[in-house]
Design a protein around this motif. Structure first.
Motif, PDB file in Angstrom:
ATOM      1  N   UNK A  36      45.231  46.398  37.475  1.00 32.61           N
ATOM      2  CA  UNK A  36      45.949  45.256  36.925  1.00 32.61           C
ATOM      3  C   UNK A  36      47.406  45.631  36.676  1.00 32.61           C
ATOM      4  N   UNK A  37      48.313  44.763  37.082  1.00 32.28           N
ATOM      5  CA  UNK A  37      49.724  44.951  36.764  1.00 32.28           C
ATOM      6  C   UNK A  37      49.968  44.672  35.293  1.00 32.28           C
ATOM      7  N   UNK A  38      51.113  45.117  34.810  1.00 31.10           N
ATOM      8  CA  UNK A  38      51.435  44.921  33.388  1.00 31.10           C
ATOM      9  C   UNK A  38      52.069  43.559  33.111  1.00 31.10           C
ATOM     10  N   UNK A  39      52.449  42.813  34.157  1.00 30.91           N
ATOM     11  CA  UNK A  39      53.082  41.503  33.949  1.00 30.91           C
ATOM     12  C   UNK A  39      52.034  40.386  33.986  1.00 30.91           C
ATOM     13  N   UNK A  40      50.926  40.606  33.301  1.00 30.92           N
ATOM     14  CA  UNK A  40      49.816  39.659  33.279  1.00 30.92           C
ATOM     15  C   UNK A  40      49.459  39.299  31.851  1.00 30.92           C
ATOM     16  N   UNK A  41      48.876  38.132  31.703  1.00 26.89           N
ATOM     17  CA  UNK A  41      48.445  37.671  30.385  1.00 26.89           C
ATOM     18  C   UNK A  41      47.101  36.973  30.529  1.00 26.89           C
ATOM     19  N   UNK A  42      46.113  37.395  29.749  1.00 31.01           N
ATOM     20  CA  UNK A  42      44.806  36.732  29.739  1.00 31.01           C
ATOM     21  C   UNK A  42      44.790  35.687  28.641  1.00 31.01           C
ATOM     22  N   UNK A  43      44.512  34.448  29.022  1.00 32.24           N
ATOM     23  CA  UNK A  43      44.469  33.346  28.065  1.00 32.24           C
ATOM     24  C   UNK A  43      43.073  33.168  27.476  1.00 32.24           C
ATOM     25  N   UNK A  44      42.059  33.505  28.236  1.00 30.69           N
ATOM     26  CA  UNK A  44      40.681  33.408  27.748  1.00 30.69           C
ATOM     27  C   UNK A  44      39.798  34.368  28.554  1.00 30.69           C
ATOM     28  N   UNK A  45      38.527  34.403  28.233  1.00 33.16           N
ATOM     29  CA  UNK A  45      37.614  35.389  28.820  1.00 33.16           C
ATOM     30  C   UNK A  45      37.585  35.293  30.344  1.00 33.16           C
ATOM     31  N   UNK A  46      37.844  36.409  31.049  1.00 27.90           N
ATOM     32  CA  UNK A  46      37.778  36.408  32.520  1.00 27.90           C
ATOM     33  C   UNK A  46      36.332  36.585  32.979  1.00 27.90           C
ATOM     34  N   UNK A  47      35.559  35.522  32.912  1.00 25.12           N
ATOM     35  CA  UNK A  47      34.115  35.619  33.137  1.00 25.12           C
ATOM     36  C   UNK A  47      33.776  36.126  34.534  1.00 25.12           C
ATOM     37  N   UNK A  48      34.594  35.782  35.529  1.00 24.76           N
ATOM     38  CA  UNK A  48      34.321  36.239  36.894  1.00 24.76           C
ATOM     39  C   UNK A  48      34.388  37.767  36.990  1.00 24.76           C
ATOM     40  N   UNK A  49      35.353  38.358  36.309  1.00 24.10           N
ATOM     41  CA  UNK A  49      35.503  39.817  36.339  1.00 24.10           C
ATOM     42  C   UNK A  49      34.393  40.477  35.529  1.00 24.10           C
ATOM     43  N   UNK A  50      34.052  39.906  34.398  1.00 25.12           N
ATOM     44  CA  UNK A  50      32.959  40.443  33.579  1.00 25.12           C
ATOM     45  C   UNK A  50      31.643  40.387  34.343  1.00 25.12           C
ATOM     46  N   UNK A  51      31.408  39.269  35.038  1.00 28.01           N
ATOM     47  CA  UNK A  51      30.181  39.152  35.846  1.00 28.01           C
ATOM     48  C   UNK A  51      30.164  40.217  36.944  1.00 28.01           C
TER      49      UNK A  51
END
Length: 217
Positions: A36-51
């Protein structure tokens, strides 16, 4: 972690992110790798990645770029034996496996790409080639939104209540910072506990360590 000099430094080039390659090949110890690059922001749970983390299915995930491959991708694809390439690959967010990453193979790709004129982000092209060899799929662009700058409006029309992730790509100017701060403020507001602060912590060697930092609105 202080990166030690290695063969990646010998390939230092304005279109090759040496430090991203160092991180992936020198410090990836797990069964699965998430870049993951550092210029990113998660707004809510990344369910696809967790799955994906929890699944046994062997598939590689990636975040989409804001455009199709530029002409050099097509030229490289035409000259190579490997095709078709995975579309719209952006190396800022990639989920793959350590066995996908063979250092000599990657270095060989980089050496080839940096010799070509106008190959932007040589490591991104190399990761695109690697991903394309295996089952792969892009993360949904309505939930993992590429915001490309200098156009501050690019991607904004896709952001909604279901958006999980923003990638602030391109030139980082004042308007980018304003947009990033807006959504970062929104995330912090939603995370607030009853005391009116967000307690922050970091994970070190599987032990949760409070930072002592409290972020107020």
């Amino acid at each position: 972690i202080k990166a030690q000099p290695d063969e990646f430094d010998d390939l230092a080039h304005e279109d090759f992110n040496v430090y991203k390659a160092k991180g992936v090949f020198n410090y990836s110890k797990g069964e699965k790798v998430i870049m993951m690059d550092s210029d990113m922001l998660f707004l809510r749970k990344p369910s696809e990645i967790i799955d994906w983390i929890q699944s046994d299915e062997k598939v590689r995930l990636y975040g989409e770029d804001h455009y199709e491959h530029h002409s050099k991708y097509i030229e490289i694809e035409t000259l190579s034996d490997q095709k078709p390439l995975a579309p719209k690959v952006n190396a800022g967010l990639i989920c793959l496996y350590p066995e996908d990453l063979e250092k000599d193979d990657f270095l060989s790709l980089i050496r080839h790409f940096v010799k070509l004129d106008s190959v932007f982000f040589a490591e991104q092209v190399a990761f695109c080639f690697i991903l394309s060899r295996y089952p792969h799929q892009s993360l949904p662009s309505d939930r993992y939104v590429p915001c490309y700058f200098p156009d501050p409006e690019s991607g904004k029309e896709k952001i909604n209540n279901e958006t999980a992730h923003l990638h602030f790509m391109g030139d980082k100017g004042h308007k980018v910072n304003v947009l990033y701060q807006k959504y970062a403020h929104q995330v912090l507001k939603e995370l607030k506990d009853d005391t009116g602060t967000v307690e922050t912590e970091i994970l070190i060697d599987q032990e949760i360590i409070p930072t002592g930092l409290k972020i107020s609105e």
